[in-house]
Motif scaffolding. Sequence first.
Motif, PDB file in Angstrom:
ATOM      1  N   PHE A 317     -26.886  53.847  16.958  1.00  0.00           N
ATOM      2  CA  PHE A 317     -28.327  53.898  17.242  1.00  0.00           C
ATOM      3  C   PHE A 317     -28.586  53.976  18.744  1.00  0.00           C
ATOM      4  CE2 PHE A 317     -28.033  51.922  13.055  1.00  0.00           C
ATOM      5  CZ  PHE A 317     -29.055  52.543  12.345  1.00  0.00           C
ATOM      6  N   SER A 318     -27.747  54.710  19.472  1.00  0.00           N
ATOM      7  CA  SER A 318     -27.848  54.718  20.935  1.00  0.00           C
ATOM      8  C   SER A 318     -29.212  55.178  21.436  1.00  0.00           C
ATOM      9  CB  SER A 318     -26.746  55.591  21.538  1.00  0.00           C
ATOM     10  OG  SER A 318     -26.876  56.941  21.108  1.00  0.00           O
ATOM     11  N   GLN A 319     -29.708  56.281  20.896  1.00  0.00           N
ATOM     12  CA  GLN A 319     -30.993  56.790  21.369  1.00  0.00           C
ATOM     13  C   GLN A 319     -32.160  55.883  20.966  1.00  0.00           C
ATOM     14  OE1 GLN A 319     -31.484  59.300  23.399  1.00  0.00           O
ATOM     15  NE2 GLN A 319     -30.163  61.028  22.954  1.00  0.00           N
ATOM     16  N   VAL A 320     -32.025  55.232  19.833  1.00  0.00           N
ATOM     17  CA  VAL A 320     -33.064  54.291  19.382  1.00  0.00           C
ATOM     18  C   VAL A 320     -33.130  53.106  20.340  1.00  0.00           C
ATOM     19  CG1 VAL A 320     -33.827  52.790  17.505  1.00  0.00           C
ATOM     20  CG2 VAL A 320     -32.751  54.988  16.985  1.00  0.00           C
ATOM     21  N   VAL A 321     -31.982  52.542  20.642  1.00  0.00           N
ATOM     22  CA  VAL A 321     -31.914  51.435  21.595  1.00  0.00           C
ATOM     23  C   VAL A 321     -32.391  51.903  22.965  1.00  0.00           C
ATOM     24  CG1 VAL A 321     -30.357  49.841  22.791  1.00  0.00           C
ATOM     25  CG2 VAL A 321     -30.061  50.268  20.351  1.00  0.00           C
ATOM     26  N   GLY A 322     -31.989  53.111  23.358  1.00  0.00           N
ATOM     27  CA  GLY A 322     -32.378  53.645  24.656  1.00  0.00           C
ATOM     28  C   GLY A 322     -33.874  53.845  24.789  1.00  0.00           C
ATOM     29  N   LEU A 323     -34.517  54.350  23.743  1.00  0.00           N
ATOM     30  CA  LEU A 323     -35.960  54.566  23.795  1.00  0.00           C
ATOM     31  C   LEU A 323     -36.695  53.232  23.906  1.00  0.00           C
ATOM     32  CD1 LEU A 323     -38.150  56.709  23.748  1.00  0.00           C
ATOM     33  CD2 LEU A 323     -38.200  56.541  21.256  1.00  0.00           C
ATOM     34  N   PHE A 324     -36.229  52.226  23.163  1.00  0.00           N
ATOM     35  CA  PHE A 324     -36.808  50.884  23.287  1.00  0.00           C
ATOM     36  C   PHE A 324     -36.659  50.380  24.721  1.00  0.00           C
ATOM     37  CE2 PHE A 324     -35.777  46.369  23.634  1.00  0.00           C
ATOM     38  CZ  PHE A 324     -36.946  45.791  23.161  1.00  0.00           C
ATOM     39  N   HIS A 427     -28.740  64.049  25.751  1.00  0.00           N
ATOM     40  CA  HIS A 427     -27.362  63.780  25.342  1.00  0.00           C
ATOM     41  C   HIS A 427     -26.860  62.460  25.914  1.00  0.00           C
ATOM     42  CE1 HIS A 427     -27.485  67.792  23.797  1.00  0.00           C
ATOM     43  NE2 HIS A 427     -27.634  68.314  24.990  1.00  0.00           N
ATOM     44  N   MET A 428     -27.789  61.641  26.364  1.00  0.00           N
ATOM     45  CA  MET A 428     -27.460  60.362  26.965  1.00  0.00           C
ATOM     46  C   MET A 428     -28.637  59.423  26.724  1.00  0.00           C
ATOM     47  SD  MET A 428     -26.327  59.920  30.954  1.00  0.00           S
ATOM     48  CE  MET A 428     -24.792  60.862  30.788  1.00  0.00           C
ATOM     49  N   PRO A 429     -28.414  58.215  26.226  1.00  0.00           N
ATOM     50  CA  PRO A 429     -29.533  57.313  25.968  1.00  0.00           C
ATOM     51  C   PRO A 429     -30.113  56.746  27.256  1.00  0.00           C
ATOM     52  CG  PRO A 429     -27.459  56.203  25.516  1.00  0.00           C
ATOM     53  CD  PRO A 429     -27.121  57.636  25.795  1.00  0.00           C
ATOM     54  N   ALA A 430     -31.361  56.311  27.180  1.00  0.00           N
ATOM     55  CA  ALA A 430     -32.079  55.867  28.382  1.00  0.00           C
ATOM     56  C   ALA A 430     -31.510  54.592  28.985  1.00  0.00           C
ATOM     57  CB  ALA A 430     -33.562  55.667  28.048  1.00  0.00           C
ATOM     58  N   HIS A 431     -30.756  53.815  28.218  1.00  0.00           N
ATOM     59  CA  HIS A 431     -30.186  52.577  28.775  1.00  0.00           C
ATOM     60  C   HIS A 431     -28.797  52.789  29.360  1.00  0.00           C
ATOM     61  CE1 HIS A 431     -28.462  52.759  24.759  1.00  0.00           C
ATOM     62  NE2 HIS A 431     -27.573  51.850  25.101  1.00  0.00           N
ATOM     63  N   MET A 432     -28.333  54.037  29.436  1.00  0.00           N
ATOM     64  CA  MET A 432     -27.022  54.324  30.020  1.00  0.00           C
ATOM     65  C   MET A 432     -27.167  54.495  31.532  1.00  0.00           C
ATOM     66  SD  MET A 432     -24.215  57.271  29.066  1.00  0.00           S
ATOM     67  CE  MET A 432     -23.738  56.442  27.540  1.00  0.00           C
ATOM     68  N   VAL A 433     -26.301  53.829  32.278  1.00  0.00           N
ATOM     69  CA  VAL A 433     -26.338  53.904  33.737  1.00  0.00           C
ATOM     70  C   VAL A 433     -25.542  55.137  34.162  1.00  0.00           C
ATOM     71  CG1 VAL A 433     -25.946  52.670  35.896  1.00  0.00           C
ATOM     72  CG2 VAL A 433     -26.445  51.381  33.799  1.00  0.00           C
ATOM     73  N   ASN A 434     -26.223  56.275  34.144  1.00  0.00           N
ATOM     74  CA  ASN A 434     -25.556  57.532  34.424  1.00  0.00           C
ATOM     75  C   ASN A 434     -26.615  58.617  34.566  1.00  0.00           C
ATOM     76  OD1 ASN A 434     -23.451  59.404  34.753  1.00  0.00           O
ATOM     77  ND2 ASN A 434     -22.241  58.484  33.109  1.00  0.00           N
TER      78      ASN A 434
END
Length: 627
Positions: A317-324, A427-434
Amino acid sequence: MVRIQDDLFAAVNEEWLTKAEIPADKPRISAFDELVLENEKNLSADLTELSANLPKDNAELLEAIKFYNKAGDWESREKADFTAVKAELAKVQKLTNFQEFKDKLTDLIFHSQAPVPFSFSVEPDMKDAIHYGLSFTGPGLILPDTTYYADEHPRKTELLDFWAKNSAEILEHFDVENAQKIAADAVKFDLLLVSSANTSEEWAKYVELYNPVSTKTFVSKISTIDFQALLKDLVQTKVEKVIVFENRFYDNFNTLINEENWPLIKAWMLTKTARRASSFLNEELRILGGAYARFLSNVQEARSQDKHQLDITEAYFSQVVGLFYGKKYFGEAAKADVKRMVAAMINVYQERLRTNTWLSQETATKAIEKLDAITAFIGFPDKLPEIYSRLKVGEGTLYEDAVNFDEILTARVYEKFSEDVDKTIWHMPAHMVNAYYSPDSNTIVFPAAILQAPFYSLEQSSSQNYGGIGAVIAHEISHAFDNNGAQFDKYGNLNKWWLDKDYEAFEKKQEEMIARFEGIETEAGAANGKLIVSENIADQGGITAALTAAKQEKDLDLKAFFSQWATIWRMKASTEFQQMLLSMDVHAPAKLRANIPPTNLEEFYEAFDIKTTDKMYQAPEKRVEIW
């Protein structure tokens, strides 16, 4: 005390390098990792709070929370038997010969946890970026890359022995007979693949790997498996071509994947299936399943149960967690300011291209058009990919949910083949430091998580922000004109848009960049200039463009700019992890990233009064400038 004139990285980060400690469950600590640790802490607290107050108006987040809770239900995980895992293993165990494997191939791909010994994937076609292509590669290797298999590599034997012993222990938990032989045979099959696998240098020059083969030719060359039927089963439509990315594997397919090697292939499939399952089971198997990765990078401890719970949730659920995360932690003021910086970086690049002395006007004009066409995504996406609406947590075990999710995700991969490419998908979730540049969509993406200090802060000066996130932004823009990205046009298609004489000049400059880094010794070994050239081009372009933009601000502080640049690359890591990065990572070692690009800029020498006798000094004729 280290002087900046002798070692920018060590001087700026001296106190940090003395005090920073590598977490026991990680192979390194860096400016990036410090933000990751903070994000982990915050997200664990957030998801735990949401578990007590389930979201009513967000179906995807609700499923993510359900899965998070199941991943953290250790009482149930300890009680669960291994029935589902044994059922997956049985799908392979029942295959008594190579013919049965071939007969079940489609079912194995779509409805099994067992990997098959080759890989098809659906990605945007490099030469037709609005449509997907079907690509073909080998199955990958056990060790990090081909260099680890050289007889002279000091860790080859110990790593393969550890992997085999560790795999046998995992297999024995599932009552697999002859576990030690099966694990040893899996290693034997892996060793057969090495000479056909791409090297890290080859993967780094990915444009050169693009080898489209007509379907007729592709299937006629392979005699041991009926790929004509399989391709139809995979994408349910006619396939005009297959894009081969590992040519030696394709050329040697019949000698690798055949009846003779079937016992080894079967052992490899069983072992890989068992290893994958370990992440979703009890604590003993979770620890056992991660032992090889820890041994490889000299990590002292396994992730805690709380961190593992978050890891497993993010895996699906990377993108789901990232959007939150993005909506909670990223503000509009920061987004507007970063958007302004992106525009400034593009304007700087355009001006540098207009005044470029080694490109013809014709090529420079097309490069400016490509810059104009770049789309920047900042913070978090407007929507989630549709696939998340299909992931529903069931009544079974955590492993059974993972099996179900994997089937859905696999089906989606091949389903995409008949669709147009959606270039708005992150192609990268919002909570990724990148951050990243995507050549097939001519897009730069800056997730919310990297838009924090020391990379960026509304509290930092403009010079600090340009030395941090400004250089990162310009780095990603530079990827549009690195040795790979430069070969894609403004629409994202692999297309020759340079004049021949200009591209020849660019190739000479690439050689200069390769030579600038080639063989430089680090504490873990020598740098490979060819492997890291694309990122070094982007680093140099990034710092150069960011400096140009910083000089346009009223509060310019060159010392702050270069100090911030060195700060964002601070890192400490285990020797084993650094050695692995040297062999396969397309980025230069952190110290070289901090120290070498500034030495190509006259302003660096002015800022710190660097003399010819100082260690950071680089003679003008040896300085490299591309963009």
